[in-house]
Motif scaffolding. Sequence first.
Motif, PDB file in Angstrom:
ATOM      1  N   LEU A  63       6.619 -13.400 -13.801  1.00  0.00           N
ATOM      2  CA  LEU A  63       7.153 -14.021 -13.918  1.00  0.00           C
ATOM      3  C   LEU A  63       5.593 -14.886 -14.776  1.00  0.00           C
ATOM      4  O   LEU A  63       6.280 -15.497 -16.063  1.00  0.00           O
ATOM      5  CB  LEU A  63       7.332 -15.252 -13.977  1.00  0.00           C
ATOM      6  N   LEU A 100       6.797 -17.456  -4.897  1.00  0.00           N
ATOM      7  CA  LEU A 100       7.623 -18.362  -5.428  1.00  0.00           C
ATOM      8  C   LEU A 100       7.692 -20.221  -5.253  1.00  0.00           C
ATOM      9  O   LEU A 100       8.096 -21.059  -6.316  1.00  0.00           O
ATOM     10  CB  LEU A 100       9.670 -18.097  -5.229  1.00  0.00           C
ATOM     11  N   LEU A 104       6.996 -22.153  -8.063  1.00  0.00           N
ATOM     12  CA  LEU A 104       7.678 -23.524  -9.160  1.00  0.00           C
ATOM     13  C   LEU A 104       6.941 -24.767  -8.630  1.00  0.00           C
ATOM     14  O   LEU A 104       7.403 -25.919  -9.188  1.00  0.00           O
ATOM     15  CB  LEU A 104       8.825 -23.526  -7.819  1.00  0.00           C
ATOM     16  N   LYS A 109       9.682 -26.981 -14.787  1.00  0.00           N
ATOM     17  CA  LYS A 109      10.761 -26.608 -15.586  1.00  0.00           C
ATOM     18  C   LYS A 109      10.520 -26.042 -16.857  1.00  0.00           C
ATOM     19  O   LYS A 109      10.042 -26.740 -18.028  1.00  0.00           O
ATOM     20  CB  LYS A 109      12.528 -28.061 -16.026  1.00  0.00           C
ATOM     21  N   ARG A 110      10.669 -25.100 -17.839  1.00  0.00           N
ATOM     22  CA  ARG A 110      10.415 -24.621 -18.908  1.00  0.00           C
ATOM     23  C   ARG A 110      12.135 -24.731 -19.713  1.00  0.00           C
ATOM     24  O   ARG A 110      12.893 -24.944 -19.025  1.00  0.00           O
ATOM     25  CB  ARG A 110      10.806 -22.939 -18.750  1.00  0.00           C
ATOM     26  N   ILE A 115      19.569 -18.039 -17.523  1.00  0.00           N
ATOM     27  CA  ILE A 115      18.345 -17.031 -16.777  1.00  0.00           C
ATOM     28  C   ILE A 115      19.410 -15.728 -16.312  1.00  0.00           C
ATOM     29  O   ILE A 115      20.833 -16.026 -16.274  1.00  0.00           O
ATOM     30  CB  ILE A 115      17.710 -17.192 -15.643  1.00  0.00           C
ATOM     31  N   LEU A 137      14.706 -19.982  -9.352  1.00  0.00           N
ATOM     32  CA  LEU A 137      14.639 -20.359 -10.622  1.00  0.00           C
ATOM     33  C   LEU A 137      15.748 -21.636 -11.230  1.00  0.00           C
ATOM     34  O   LEU A 137      15.572 -22.737 -12.115  1.00  0.00           O
ATOM     35  CB  LEU A 137      13.800 -19.699 -11.647  1.00  0.00           C
ATOM     36  N   SER A 138      17.219 -20.919 -10.559  1.00  0.00           N
ATOM     37  CA  SER A 138      18.478 -21.801 -10.893  1.00  0.00           C
ATOM     38  C   SER A 138      18.186 -22.991 -11.222  1.00  0.00           C
ATOM     39  O   SER A 138      18.244 -23.735 -11.079  1.00  0.00           O
ATOM     40  CB  SER A 138      19.575 -20.567 -11.012  1.00  0.00           C
ATOM     41  N   TRP A 141      15.260 -25.244 -11.942  1.00  0.00           N
ATOM     42  CA  TRP A 141      14.822 -25.450 -12.416  1.00  0.00           C
ATOM     43  C   TRP A 141      15.984 -26.356 -13.247  1.00  0.00           C
ATOM     44  O   TRP A 141      16.188 -26.696 -14.982  1.00  0.00           O
ATOM     45  CB  TRP A 141      14.643 -24.437 -13.351  1.00  0.00           C
TER      46      TRP A 141
END
Length: 399
Positions: A63, A100, A104, A109-110, A115, A137-138, A141
């Motif tokens: 990632l 993770l 994080l 946040k990107r 996703i 991630l969901s 972010w």
Amino acid sequence: MKILAIETSCDETGIAILEYSAGSDITLLGNVLASQIELHAQYGGVFPTMAKRAHAEKIVPLLTEVLDQAYLLDVATVVVDHAASLSFLDEKELALKDMLAPFLTYYEKRDIDYIAVTVGPGLEPALWVGINAARALSVVWDIPVIAINHMEGHIVTALFEHPEETVFVQKEINYPLLALLVSGGHTELVLSSSRGEYQKIGQTRDDAVGEAFDKVARMLGLPYPGGPAISRLAAQWRSSARSDLAEKINPFTLPRPMLHSPDYDFSFSGIKTATLYAIRDLGRALTEQDKMAIACAFEDAVVEVLIKKTLKAAQEYNAQTIIVGGGVASNTYLREQLQKALREIKNIDLRGLYLLFPEPWLATDNAVMIGLAAMTQIRNEQIKTAAPSELRADGNLSL
Ligand code: KG4
Ligand code: ZN
């Protein structure tokens, strides 16, 4: 619009980032793939629990790498501890959480809109790693997740042209489309009457074709995965047979199971057993010549069955396009023979039938295909997002 795609259904950990803006092509911003082939090669096949551990170890480094490739890796300005939001990982995915959570905390946040993650079919423990990473991630972010069927990824990949290393352009194709999906876990014929709509019309009743390649390779003392190794030996036999003055006849012939059955199902375990008996009946150690001849007899038998059944289905369903997808789609002999069979076709209904293969590097498992499937759903306005807590791995997920 940018999609981060994750694939962990079998023995490849893949993450890709794709971008699309209306009216333009799809651009691949980043793509990483870690293969577990060496890990599983010692055992001649994939062990789900080992696959799961290897995926969990790789996800965060991959990632980081893929975000860096896409210029999307930004260090957080405010350090936040997300451990509480990731508590759903405590029970079964601690190794993933341990990597993770700090990731994080230290990265922000990107600029990512969706996703996409493979939810099946595949090995459930392996699928769960990708799903849990997507869920984490969901949640942190706040990005929606699209659940993707791995087989849709294999189909969709063949529908794209790839004129430059990072550019994907959707081809104009006519329906009905017939997909021959051939991998280590699957052998199926899927009919698609319109975009995004699929109907399975036949499948293997026992081994998948890639699995048969892998098992026969083992009998011949070849490394896992067996497909490329068998294919190389078979090609050597064919070229030596051609260059001999008196054409060499292959002393081995193998059955073509279900070649004339009235349905579109397949069976490959019989060819595998027949290969085992042929080796046993020799009563001596295999020579290099024997190995080449057996590899060739095996590839001939498998390819003939795949092609005959595919063409029969194409005729019955009046297919306009045939695509071949999955790891075995990178088999050169299958490609050549299918092209040849189409050129030689006498049936008027099948002339003009369009044949598409993915590029070999996209035929075996990767995350680009999952991103392309998600992009296709978005462009067709067929997008199905799932609430992170409702994502489930389904090893037998059907199209
Ligand atoms: O689609 P894939 O990467 O993973 C699964 O979803 O299973 O397919 C892997 C399978 C393996 O069984 C491998 O032996 C086979 O694809 N394969 C091939 C070739 N390259 C890979 N089989 C025949 N010929 C090849 N060139
Ligand atoms: Zn696959």
